[in-house]
Design a protein around this motif. Structure first.
Motif, PDB file in Angstrom:
ATOM      1  N   ARG A 116      32.477  54.014  31.931  1.00 12.91           N
ATOM      2  CA  ARG A 116      32.752  54.209  33.356  1.00 12.91           C
ATOM      3  C   ARG A 116      34.087  53.557  33.735  1.00 12.91           C
ATOM      4  NH1 ARG A 116      30.669  50.713  36.441  1.00 12.91           N
ATOM      5  NH2 ARG A 116      28.731  50.528  35.267  1.00 12.91           N
ATOM      6  N   GLU A 117      34.315  52.341  33.267  1.00 10.48           N
ATOM      7  CA  GLU A 117      35.565  51.632  33.568  1.00 10.48           C
ATOM      8  C   GLU A 117      36.775  52.356  32.987  1.00 10.48           C
ATOM      9  OE1 GLU A 117      35.053  47.681  32.084  1.00 10.48           O
ATOM     10  OE2 GLU A 117      33.610  47.139  33.665  1.00 10.48           O
ATOM     11  N   ALA A 118      36.658  52.870  31.768  1.00 14.55           N
ATOM     12  CA  ALA A 118      37.773  53.574  31.136  1.00 14.55           C
ATOM     13  C   ALA A 118      38.083  54.876  31.882  1.00 14.55           C
ATOM     14  CB  ALA A 118      37.459  53.859  29.667  1.00 14.55           C
ATOM     15  N   ARG A 119      37.050  55.567  32.324  1.00 16.95           N
ATOM     16  CA  ARG A 119      37.281  56.807  33.082  1.00 16.95           C
ATOM     17  C   ARG A 119      37.944  56.514  34.431  1.00 16.95           C
ATOM     18  NH1 ARG A 119      35.271  60.995  30.392  1.00 16.95           N
ATOM     19  NH2 ARG A 119      33.567  60.618  28.939  1.00 16.95           N
ATOM     20  N   GLU A 120      37.544  55.427  35.064  1.00 16.94           N
ATOM     21  CA  GLU A 120      38.195  55.035  36.322  1.00 16.94           C
ATOM     22  C   GLU A 120      39.658  54.694  36.088  1.00 16.94           C
ATOM     23  OE1 GLU A 120      36.028  51.848  38.132  1.00 16.94           O
ATOM     24  OE2 GLU A 120      34.255  53.096  38.488  1.00 16.94           O
ATOM     25  N   ALA A 121      39.947  53.984  35.006  1.00 16.70           N
ATOM     26  CA  ALA A 121      41.331  53.626  34.685  1.00 16.70           C
ATOM     27  C   ALA A 121      42.154  54.876  34.409  1.00 16.70           C
ATOM     28  CB  ALA A 121      41.369  52.690  33.483  1.00 16.70           C
ATOM     29  N   LEU A 122      41.554  55.863  33.777  1.00 13.14           N
ATOM     30  CA  LEU A 122      42.251  57.116  33.489  1.00 13.14           C
ATOM     31  C   LEU A 122      42.581  57.847  34.788  1.00 13.14           C
ATOM     32  CD1 LEU A 122      43.219  58.954  31.163  1.00 13.14           C
ATOM     33  CD2 LEU A 122      40.992  60.080  31.259  1.00 13.14           C
ATOM     34  N   GLN A 123      41.645  57.826  35.724  1.00 11.63           N
ATOM     35  CA  GLN A 123      41.885  58.495  37.009  1.00 11.63           C
ATOM     36  C   GLN A 123      42.888  57.740  37.873  1.00 11.63           C
ATOM     37  OE1 GLN A 123      38.008  58.851  38.737  1.00 11.63           O
ATOM     38  NE2 GLN A 123      37.431  60.620  37.476  1.00 11.63           N
ATOM     39  N   ASN A 124      43.022  56.447  37.674  1.00 13.94           N
ATOM     40  CA  ASN A 124      43.890  55.625  38.518  1.00 13.94           C
ATOM     41  C   ASN A 124      45.320  55.509  37.995  1.00 13.94           C
ATOM     42  OD1 ASN A 124      41.852  55.163  40.342  1.00 13.94           O
ATOM     43  ND2 ASN A 124      41.155  53.306  39.303  1.00 13.94           N
ATOM     44  N   ILE A 125      45.684  56.249  36.981  1.00  9.86           N
ATOM     45  CA  ILE A 125      47.073  56.218  36.511  1.00  9.86           C
ATOM     46  C   ILE A 125      47.920  56.889  37.594  1.00  9.86           C
ATOM     47  CG2 ILE A 125      48.698  57.063  34.772  1.00  9.86           C
ATOM     48  CD1 ILE A 125      46.455  56.905  32.726  1.00  9.86           C
TER      49      ILE A 125
END
Length: 160
Positions: free
Chosen positions: A108-117
């Motif tokens: 979940r954290e990695a997907r959020e980081a991917l969306q927040n680029i």
């Protein structure tokens, strides 16, 4: 002899018009010619000379397939019940479930980081970050597949 335009090209292929016993020049004798029944695609089907098990798989083949399936099932059960390789121990169920929940959180954290680029970031830097996060997501997915199995073996830790 004079050949009319309505006669056939080769005299060897001449046949009489009688349907029962026709004299065939090529064979040099009378030949019984039967017309096939409409709807039947082979002469074997109309004569009824097929054996009673026509179209069925022979029993020796079905028996062999069943034996192969039984052997494969037996080998699979033996692999499941086999003792672990030396140096490996069975992971406790609670530890396995805790690891799975941690993997879900990391995913979940990695997907959020991917969306927040941000879009305003340098393209090369954003591409490197995106690649690194996607690599991490693949690692998490592979690890999740391992820990989703019923039995998970891990290397033994020596507390010496």
């Amino acid at each position: 002899p004079h050949i009319s335009s309505s006669s056939r090209a080769s005299p060897l292929l001449e046949e009489s018009t009688s349907k029962e016993n026709e004299f065939h020049i090529a064979f040099g004798r009378k030949v019984s010619i039967s017309t096939p029944v409409q709807g039947s695609d082979t002469s074997v089907a109309s004569s009824g000379s097929r054996h009673k098990c026509y179209g069925k798989v022979p029993s020796y083949i079905t028996d062999r397939k069943a034996k192969i399936e039984q052997d494969e099932e037996k080998q699979r059960r033996m692999r499941e019940n086999a003792p672990p390789a030396p140096g490996l121990v069975l992971l406790e169920e609670s530890e396995r479930l805790r690891t799975l929940s941690l993997l879900e959180e990391n995913d979940r954290e990695a997907r959020e980081a991917l969306q927040n680029i941000p879009f305003s970031m340098n393209e090369q830097k954003a591409a490197r970050m995106r690649d690194a996060i996607q690599f991490r997501l693949k690692e998490i997915d592979d690890t999740r597949k391992i820990f989703s199995k019923d039995k998970v073996f891990v290397s033994r830790q020596n507390d010496d």
